[in-house]
Structure formats: structure tokens, C-alpha cells
Enzyme design. Structure first.
Site, mmCIF file in Angstrom:
data_model
loop_
_atom_site.group_PDB
_atom_site.id
_atom_site.type_symbol
_atom_site.label_atom_id
_atom_site.label_comp_id
_atom_site.label_asym_id
_atom_site.label_seq_id
_atom_site.Cartn_x
_atom_site.Cartn_y
_atom_site.Cartn_z
ATOM 1 C CG HIS A 144 -1.856 -1.152 1.286
ATOM 2 N ND1 HIS A 144 -1.434 -2.413 1.641
ATOM 3 C CD2 HIS A 144 -3.184 -1.250 1.034
ATOM 4 C CE1 HIS A 144 -2.456 -3.240 1.602
ATOM 5 N NE2 HIS A 144 -3.529 -2.566 1.235
ATOM 6 C CE LYS A 171 -5.785 -4.405 -0.743
ATOM 7 N NZ LYS A 171 -6.280 -4.418 0.650
#
Length: 424
Positions: A144, A171
Site C-alpha cells: 500500500h 494486491k
């Protein structure tokens, strides 16, 4: 099409699954949120364990046992998002590993299908992932960036590295600084999807990146995250909106036409184009249709034949367009001043009115030279006068009204689709 089955759920790059977070601090808050989320019927639930306050791993297990009583079937992602990646928990690597492995050991019994691992937290992340696999747990490898969007090559490399670490799903979430960053994330996602075998989850956060959450097909993402009781990241829309945009409700009013009306400058064409991309429905701009039909511009039609001729041509065009369904029809500002046109539009679907203040309209059209109705009087007072004449008519024929002063087409689409859902 790429797809992979994990227990009760299959992830595909063709149809994103909807995941909703649970973020309670106490057992009571977690269970209360979970009950509400289960009623929303998401495909996946993410338990953000970094928000839960406990002194030991057994505290998590106690909650998981009670969660099973509330959630019988929906797969769960267990996530400890650390402070270094925008999360709510400061935790060392060894403690992080112990908790992830503890959940892997016990979690399957309580619907935990995935454990999220921050692959770049430590250079031994691949060892943790291997250990999780040995315990039969699937892994979402994540990364992230809450302060930036890396360049395309870097994002492709990040996702590829996550796959090489052994993760089952890769992700990446980034924060855009401008619209170009969003486009770069989309490009990187598509390129990575073709390059690696694992399903991907990608998103551009915040309001700017909203399009990547509500049109997941453009990024090939296998999961899109939606807010339930609360949002777990910036720009996360509610599940009702996401469901609407994914068109998973078979009784959705978007199966009919949507006619978008409003005064000049309300952004009918811009909003129609965005809504078309979001829903996949065909967009028809009535003025463009008329221009193609007459082989001359709107200004030329007014100058050569007058407004009455144009209005008759407009009615004829609307009748032709309305013969088909599943369309977004962007109407000219004066289209609904005629009863016959209103009847045509209402018989084919729903009329949506875009509204804005005179000041907003004036600011948007003051530099335009192609507005015949202004008759070269480019002043705020003239705009106000015209709006006062038309607004009662607009209000009386509209089925739904959406304000566009924010000038954000994505948020306008959210608002519109939520109101369509309420109406439907």
C-alpha cells in the site's frame, strides 16, 4: 478469462467480487458491525484485525468463534494492516508472523479463507507465506502507498514480486495525485494481469481513483472493496453503490433508458459519458445525433431554419432513439420543454435532472461561443433569467434530481445511481 477457486469463492479478472470490511475495536463492536455487513450480502468480508484491541492472540480466536455464529458462509480475509502501510497497528515482524500463523492454524474452522501479508514489510515474507501455505491457508500478498502512485514499471514490478513471494493473490493500493496517476495504475494493472498467473487486486484510492473501484473490469481486479458500516480506505464507496455499478441486481432500473436533462452547463454530456463507462450502457447524445442526422451544427440549424425546425427535428430524433433500451440519453437543454418529448422519454425509462446554481452555470459557460440560446448575452443575469423560466418545467418532469455543483462526475454518478435504486 483468468479465474482461480479458493474454497467457497472463485476470483476472476472478468467479474470482481465485492469485499466489505469489519473494523470494530471491541468484541461487541466487531460482532455488531459483522451482523450489519452480513445483511448486506457481500462476497467476502475483511476483518481488519489491526483495529481490534487485545493483548494476546487468543483474543482474536475468541472473536472468530463468535463471528462464526453470525457469519455462517461468507469467506473472510484476516488482515493486520500495519502503521507503515496506512494501518492501525504498530507491530514487529516476529509478532506479526506469530499472529498470522496462529490465525492460519485456527481460522479455517471459522470461515477465514485468506490471510493478508504485507510482502515488503520484511525480506523474509516469502518464508511466512510458505508457512501459511503449509497450514492450508491462502495468502493475499499486499502493498500500500498512501502518499503516492509509483510509475507504471515500478507497479508492475511490485505485483510481480508479490507473486514471486508465493502469494496466491497480488494486491496493490496507491494514492493518486492527479488523474494521470489513475490512468497509470489502470495501465499497470492490465499489463500485470497479462504477465502473471495469480489474480490481482488493484485500486487507486481517494476520490480521484474512485473509477477503479466501481469499474473493476478496467483494471482486471478480482476484488473491489466497498464500505459497509464504515470505510477502511479513502474513496471507498458504499456496497449499495458498488452493487449498482456492477449491475448485480437483476431488477436494476438501469435495464431501462436513463434520460439526463438539465440547463446548459450542468454537464449532461460529461455525466452521461461517465455513467456509460460505469454501467456499460450505450450513451446517446441527442444533439450529436441531430448533427449527424442534419449534417450541420446546431448553431447552423438555428441560423438557417430557426428554433421551431430544430425542435421538430429533436422530437423526431428522440422518437428514433427511444425505440431501443439500455441507453443513457443525454438531452439538449430545451428537449423537455415540449410535452411530446417528455412522453417519449418517460415511456422509455427514467428522467434524471442535473441541477446547479446560476453562478455555477455561468462560470462553466461564460467562455462558450456555441450556445445559440444565449444570443450573445453572456451575463450572469441573463443565465439567471433563462434558468428561472425553465427550472419549474425541469422540476415538474424529472423523476430524479441530482445536484452537480461539486463538478465531480463520479460522485454525481454515485448520487444518481443511489437515487435510482431508491426509486426502483
Amino acid at each position: 478469462m483468468k479465474e482461480k477457486k479458493f474454497g467457497k469463492i472463485t476470483l476472476s479478472n472478468n467479474q470482481a467480487r465485492v469485499c466489505v470490511p469489519v473494523m470494530g475495536k471491541t468484541t461487541e463492536e466487531v460482532l455488531q458491525q459483522l451482523k450489519s455487513v452480513v445483511e448486506m450480502e457481500p462476497d467476502i468480508i475483511e476483518w481488519r484485525g489491526d483495529f481490534f484491541e487485545t493483548d494476546n492472540n487468543e483474543g482474536y480466536l475468541n472473536v472468530l468463534k463468535q463471528m462464526k455464529d453470525v457469519n455462517e458462509n461468507i469467506p473472510v480475509i484476516f488482515t493486520i494492516r500495519t502503521d507503515s502501510e496506512g494501518g492501525n497497528k504498530k507491530i514487529g515482524w516476529n509478532e506479526y508472523c506469530d499472529l498470522c500463523l496462529f490465525i492460519a492454524e485456527k481460522g479455517k474452522e471459522f470461515n477465514v479463507e485468506f490471510v493478508d501479508v504485507e510482502v515488503f514489510k520484511d525480506d523474509k515474507a516469502n518464508e511466512l507465506i510458505n508457512s501459511l501455505h503449509e497450514k492450508g491457508m491462502n495468502v493475499i500478498g499486499s502493498n500500500h502507498h498512501f502518499d503516492k502512485t509509483p510509475d507504471k514499471e515500478e507497479m508492475v514490478k511490485i505485483l510481480s514480486t508479490i507473486e514471486k513471494s508465493g502469494a496466491d493473490v497480488c494486491k496493490l493500493a496507491v494514492m493518486p495525485r492527479d488523474k494521470k496517476d489513475v490512468e497509470v495504475l489502470i495501465e499497470a494493472s492490465k499489463e500485470t494481469d497479462e504477465k502473471i498467473k495469480a489474480p490481482i487486486i488493484t485500486m487507486s484510492m481517494g476520490e480521484l481513483g474512485a473509477i477503479t473501484r466501481v469499474i473493476p473490469k478496467i483494471t482486471k481486479t478480482s476484488v473491489t472493496f466497498a464500505a459497509g458500516v464504515s470505510a477502511s480506505a479513502p474513496g471507498q464507496p458504499g456496497i449499495k453503490v458498488v452493487r449498482k455499478l456492477l449491475q448485480e441486481n437483476k431488477h436494476c432500473p438501469l435495464q431501462e433508458n436513463i434520460a439526463i436533462i438539465g440547463f446548459m452547463g450542468t454537464g449532461k454530456t460529461t455525466v452521461s459519458s461517465a455513467l456509460s463507462k460505469i454501467t456499460g450502457l450505450k450513451e446517446i447524445d441527442v444533439d450529436a445525433y441531430i448533427v449527424e442526422k442534419a449534417k450541420m451544427s446546431i448553431s447552423e440549424i438555428f441560423e438557417k431554419y430557426g428554433e421551431e425546425y430544430f425542435r421538430n427535428l429533436e422530437t423526431e430524433s428522440l422518437r428514433e432513439i427511444a425505440n431501443n433500451k439500455n441507453q443513457i440519453i443525454s438531452c439538449g437543454g430545451g428537449a423537455v420543454l415540449k410535452d411530446e418529448n417528455v412522453d417519449i422519454l418517460k415511456n422509455s425509462g427514467t428522467i434524471v435532472l442535473l441541477t446547479a446554481t446560476p453562478e455555477t452555470i455561468f462560470d462553466r459557460v461564460k467562455d462558450h461561443t456555441h450556445r445559440p440560446i444565449l444570443n450573445n448575452d453572456m451575463s450572469l443575469s441573463h443565465v439567471k433569467s433563462l434558468m428561472e423560466k425553465r427550472e419549474p418545467r425541469y422540476q415538474s418532469v424529472a423523476d430524479i434530481k441530482v445536484n452537480v455543483d461539486s463538478n465531480d462526475r463520479i460522485l454525481t454518478c454515485y448520487d444518481m445511481l443511489c437515487k435510482l435504486e431508491e426509486k426502483g
